[in-house]
Design an enzyme around this catalytic site. Sequence first.
Site, mmCIF file in Angstrom:
data_model
loop_
_atom_site.group_PDB
_atom_site.id
_atom_site.type_symbol
_atom_site.label_atom_id
_atom_site.label_comp_id
_atom_site.label_asym_id
_atom_site.label_seq_id
_atom_site.Cartn_x
_atom_site.Cartn_y
_atom_site.Cartn_z
ATOM 1 N N GLU A 16 21.028 -7.148 -8.507
ATOM 2 C CA GLU A 16 20.921 -5.873 -9.220
ATOM 3 C C GLU A 16 22.048 -5.684 -10.239
ATOM 4 O OE1 GLU A 16 19.645 -2.528 -6.587
ATOM 5 O OE2 GLU A 16 19.930 -4.021 -5.021
ATOM 6 N N SER A 191 16.257 -1.921 -4.332
ATOM 7 C CA SER A 191 15.540 -1.867 -5.605
ATOM 8 C C SER A 191 14.328 -2.776 -5.661
ATOM 9 C CB SER A 191 16.486 -2.201 -6.765
ATOM 10 O OG SER A 191 17.499 -1.241 -6.846
ATOM 11 N N SER A 326 16.616 6.947 -13.489
ATOM 12 C CA SER A 326 16.813 6.899 -12.036
ATOM 13 C C SER A 326 16.538 8.248 -11.378
ATOM 14 C CB SER A 326 18.237 6.461 -11.699
ATOM 15 O OG SER A 326 18.453 5.126 -12.076
#
Length: 367
Positions: A16, A191, A326
Site C-alpha cells: 500500500e 485495502s 477515502s
Amino acid sequence: MTKATVGIIFGGKSAEHEVSLQSAKNIVDAIDKSKYDVVLIGIDKEGKWHLNDQSSYLLNEENPKLIQLNKTNKSIAVVPGESSNQLVALSDSQGLDQLDVVFPILHGTLGEDGSIQGMLRIANLPFVGTGVLGSAVSMDKDIAKRLLKEAGIQVAKSVTYTKNKLSSVNYEEVKEKLDLPMFIKPANQGSSVGVSKVRNEQEFYQGLKEAFQYDHKVLIEETIVGREVEVAVLGNEDPIASLPGEILPQTDFYSYESKYIDEKGADLAIPAELSDEITEKVQKAAIEVFQSLNCEGLARVDFFLKEDGELVVNEVNTLPGFTRISMYPKLWEISGISYPELINKLIELAIERYQRDEQLKNAVWED
C-alpha cells in the site's frame, strides 16, 4: 504562539506504498501551518528513510498509478532512548529538529501492524493512532476475529491456513463449510490487497496462490449478503463514532483500485440512508469493536448490514486511507469535523495519550 513540530512518516515497505503517498499529500496540504511545522520522512520500498522537502517530496503526485516518493541523499536513522534528537542525519550525524509528535500515515505491513508503533514508543515519541497491541491484533484478521467472537461480536464464518499447511487445504471441505462464492484474503493486509472472490475450484486455488504472495497466513471467508456500511471512530478512552457511510461497489467487489485509483469504481453514500435506530446501532457497535481490539486515536470499522438488521464485522482498519476519495475523512466531514480539524484532533489525542502514559511508573524503587 510556539508551533509544534509534526513528523509525517509515509511510504514504506508495503503493498500500500502508493496509497500512503497519496494520504501524506492530503495531510500535508490540509494541516494547519499556523499551528504546526512539518517534517517529512519518506520511507522507500527498500525500507530506507529519507528526509524530504515539502516542495519536492513526490513525483507524479497527481497520478495515483504513477505517484512515487522522491528519494533524497538525506538519509536518516532513529536513535532510541534520547530525550531529544531522536532522528539523526546519516550524512553528518547531526540531530534533526526535535519532533513533538509523529503522524505515521503508513498503510499495511510495517505501518499499521504494530511495527512502527513499537519503534516510536522505544524512541519516546508521541504518535497518532493505535498502539502496538491494538495495531497488531487489528491487522491480523484471524486474531481480530477470535477476539471479537470472544467479546460476543458477530463476524463472518471463516477458516485459516498457513503456508506450511497448504497441502492440507481441500476445496470440497471448505466449500461445504462456507458455500460459494467465498473470499480468500491475506490475513495481514489491508485495502483489499491480494483478495479474491471465489466461485469455483480453479478460482479457489488461484486465490490461494495470490493471497500467499502477500502473507504466510490466509483467511477463507463466507460471503455475507448485506449492505457495506463503514463508521469512523475517533478518540482514546472515550471514543466517538461518525455517521455511517455506505459503499456501493460498481465492480464485482470493493477492490484496491476501486478504493484508491478508480473514482468510478464505487459510489459512496455519505451518510448512508439508514433509520435513526440503525444509525445509532451501527455507531454503538463500532465503538464496541474499537474498544474490544484495544484501538486508540482512530480506526475505521467496516460492517455488513444484513436485511434482518444484523450487523457482521468485516474488518477494522487502524490507519485508514486519507486520500481525497477515502471514507474516513469524508465521514468526519459529514459529521461536522473538517479535514484540518480532524488532523488537529488526532495530533491532540496522540499527545494526550503520551502524557497519560508518562504518568506510569517504570521502576519499583525510586531514587
